[in-house]
Scaffold this motif. Sequence first.
Motif, short mmCIF file in Angstrom:
data_model
loop_
_atom_site.label_atom_id
_atom_site.label_comp_id
_atom_site.label_asym_id
_atom_site.label_seq_id
_atom_site.Cartn_x
_atom_site.Cartn_y
_atom_site.Cartn_z
N GLU A 63 34.20 44.56 65.76
CA GLU A 63 32.78 44.22 65.21
C GLU A 63 32.99 44.42 63.63
O GLU A 63 32.48 42.75 63.37
N LYS A 64 33.82 44.09 62.82
CA LYS A 64 33.62 44.25 61.53
C LYS A 64 34.54 42.75 61.16
O LYS A 64 35.40 42.18 61.62
N LYS A 65 34.13 41.93 59.78
CA LYS A 65 35.03 41.42 59.30
C LYS A 65 36.15 41.31 58.21
O LYS A 65 36.16 42.98 58.28
N GLU A 66 37.23 40.61 58.08
CA GLU A 66 38.01 41.15 57.49
C GLU A 66 38.16 38.93 56.13
O GLU A 66 37.24 38.98 56.59
N ILE A 67 37.94 39.64 55.19
CA ILE A 67 37.94 38.52 53.97
C ILE A 67 38.23 38.98 52.99
O ILE A 67 39.43 39.29 52.49
N MET A 68 38.38 37.80 52.32
CA MET A 68 39.34 36.85 51.28
C MET A 68 38.96 36.42 49.74
O MET A 68 38.09 35.42 49.98
N LEU A 69 38.33 37.69 48.52
CA LEU A 69 37.51 36.99 48.15
C LEU A 69 38.84 35.67 46.70
O LEU A 69 40.00 36.48 46.93
N VAL A 70 38.36 34.89 46.43
CA VAL A 70 39.21 34.31 45.21
C VAL A 70 38.64 34.64 44.29
O VAL A 70 37.20 33.68 44.13
N PHE A 71 39.85 33.83 43.25
CA PHE A 71 39.07 34.12 41.95
C PHE A 71 39.71 33.47 40.85
O PHE A 71 41.19 33.18 41.14
N ASP A 72 39.39 32.44 39.84
CA ASP A 72 40.41 31.10 39.64
C ASP A 72 40.34 32.55 38.03
O ASP A 72 39.43 32.39 37.19
N SER A 73 41.78 32.67 37.91
CA SER A 73 42.85 33.46 36.97
C SER A 73 42.22 32.40 35.44
O SER A 73 42.53 33.02 34.25
N PHE A 74 42.78 30.87 35.62
CA PHE A 74 42.37 30.63 33.86
C PHE A 74 40.77 30.49 34.05
O PHE A 74 41.06 30.30 32.60
N GLN A 75 40.22 30.96 34.60
CA GLN A 75 38.59 31.15 34.16
C GLN A 75 38.70 32.49 33.35
O GLN A 75 37.40 32.95 32.53
N ILE A 76 39.74 33.49 33.40
CA ILE A 76 39.41 35.11 33.39
C ILE A 76 40.40 34.66 31.64
O ILE A 76 41.18 34.63 31.67
N ASP A 77 39.73 35.60 30.34
CA ASP A 77 40.49 35.64 29.59
C ASP A 77 40.89 36.83 29.37
O ASP A 77 40.78 37.71 28.70
N SER A 78 41.74 37.01 29.70
CA SER A 78 43.35 38.37 30.54
C SER A 78 44.26 37.86 30.55
O SER A 78 44.04 37.65 31.79
N SER A 79 45.31 38.61 30.21
CA SER A 79 47.05 38.46 31.67
C SER A 79 46.69 38.97 32.45
O SER A 79 47.28 38.67 33.46
N TRP A 80 45.93 40.02 32.27
CA TRP A 80 44.97 41.52 33.34
C TRP A 80 44.49 40.99 34.26
O TRP A 80 43.42 41.36 33.97
N TYR A 81 44.26 39.38 34.81
CA TYR A 81 43.38 38.91 35.53
C TYR A 81 43.04 40.22 36.65
O TYR A 81 41.55 39.90 36.82
N GLY A 82 43.66 40.68 37.12
CA GLY A 82 43.80 41.64 38.28
C GLY A 82 42.49 42.92 37.82
O GLY A 82 41.52 43.25 38.49
N GLY A 83 43.25 43.50 36.74
CA GLY A 83 42.20 44.60 36.30
C GLY A 83 40.60 43.79 36.08
O GLY A 83 39.61 44.85 36.10
N GLU A 84 40.33 42.91 35.27
CA GLU A 84 39.46 42.58 35.09
C GLU A 84 38.57 41.73 35.93
O GLU A 84 37.42 42.11 36.73
N VAL A 85 39.47 41.46 37.66
CA VAL A 85 38.62 41.11 38.48
C VAL A 85 37.92 42.52 39.15
O VAL A 85 36.54 42.22 39.82
N PHE A 86 38.70 43.81 39.40
CA PHE A 86 38.21 44.70 39.98
C PHE A 86 37.28 45.38 39.53
O PHE A 86 36.64 46.63 39.92
#
Length: 363
Positions: A63-86
């Motif tokens: 019944e439930k969905k599976e999704i994939m969120l997409v983030f452009d790391s070039f627009q994140i002012d940090s080398s650890w963009y995963g941390g900023e995303v979460f």
Amino acid sequence: MDTIYTLDARDHIMLEVMADYFKLDHSAIYREINGMFQELLLVLKSKSINYQELRACLSPSIEKKEIMLVFDSFQIDSSWYGGEVFKKILPLLDRRTSHSFLCGDYIDKGLDQDRLYHELVSSIELRNPTEYGHSSQYFLVYINNVSENLLKQIDDGLKSYIPYTGYVDVTFSCFMKRYASVSLVNSFIKHKNIVICGHEDDRDNSENINMPGYAFEENSYRCYSLQASLVGIFLSYKIERPVYDGFKRDTEFAINSISSNVLAIDGFDVEIDDSKLNYLRKHKTGRMKKSELISFSRAELEGLIREKIGDNYLYNLTHLKEHATTKFNILIEKLVSNGPPVRLMVALEYIPNERKLRLITMV
């Protein structure tokens, strides 16, 4: 025996290496898997976590969905963009639900950039402008067991975050889902108000370490960890994809977790009792009509299941000793003439002495 919701020998090779190195037979592997599983249950219990409550984030939903969120790391002012995303994602999650999170960059994996560009732009629900330079600039976050309401909550909450490019619906089989299954790495489980992740195998299971390093505590989540070998085998969600050559031992180990009599099930007959078929037609009318199976004969339905057996992962692995019944589930994606595919969860009894799979239920 407790049900093992999922067992990952596809991406986690510990069982295969152990079996080959020590030349273990199926009886020995059965004891090893179940010994490790009992250890998992004890470790989780010591941390006040009930394994039985994790089913929704370890086995697929119809019944439930599976999704994939997409983030452009070039627009994140940090080398650890995963941390900023979460930092943006975690406050948007529902404290009542459970999900597995897999993450990774959109690397080429031997595919050309034109193909990767085309597949992304043709499937994404675009939310913010992005200038595609190379696929690897995009950071992907896969989440399972997502309701329509939660999808809206996450999507609306991220729209104002410029690096959020958009999301891809990967509920049904598609290129982006297959890509995620071979490229993204299990990161953590979010179960209500706790997070479960792995830590080093030489660290004691009594410890709790935030190995991903994301802002769990800042968002009032309690973070629990246990040895990565246990997490890798029993707490890693497997994104559905065809079972490619070289990965068929995953099915072998899944069966071996509930039986020491292990045979290749893709050659088994499928049996549906007349009473079972009548029950499905009478009590599962909506699902049978929606999947366009209501008019299928017994032989046609048996053939459909048999056709799908070798191309599916096994879930909800159980041996009921008191009933001498060994069973598992597979997820079937049925194409229909109008609308999106219909997902069906099929429970089958494993009868190796007769080389037979008997249908228990289909929902």
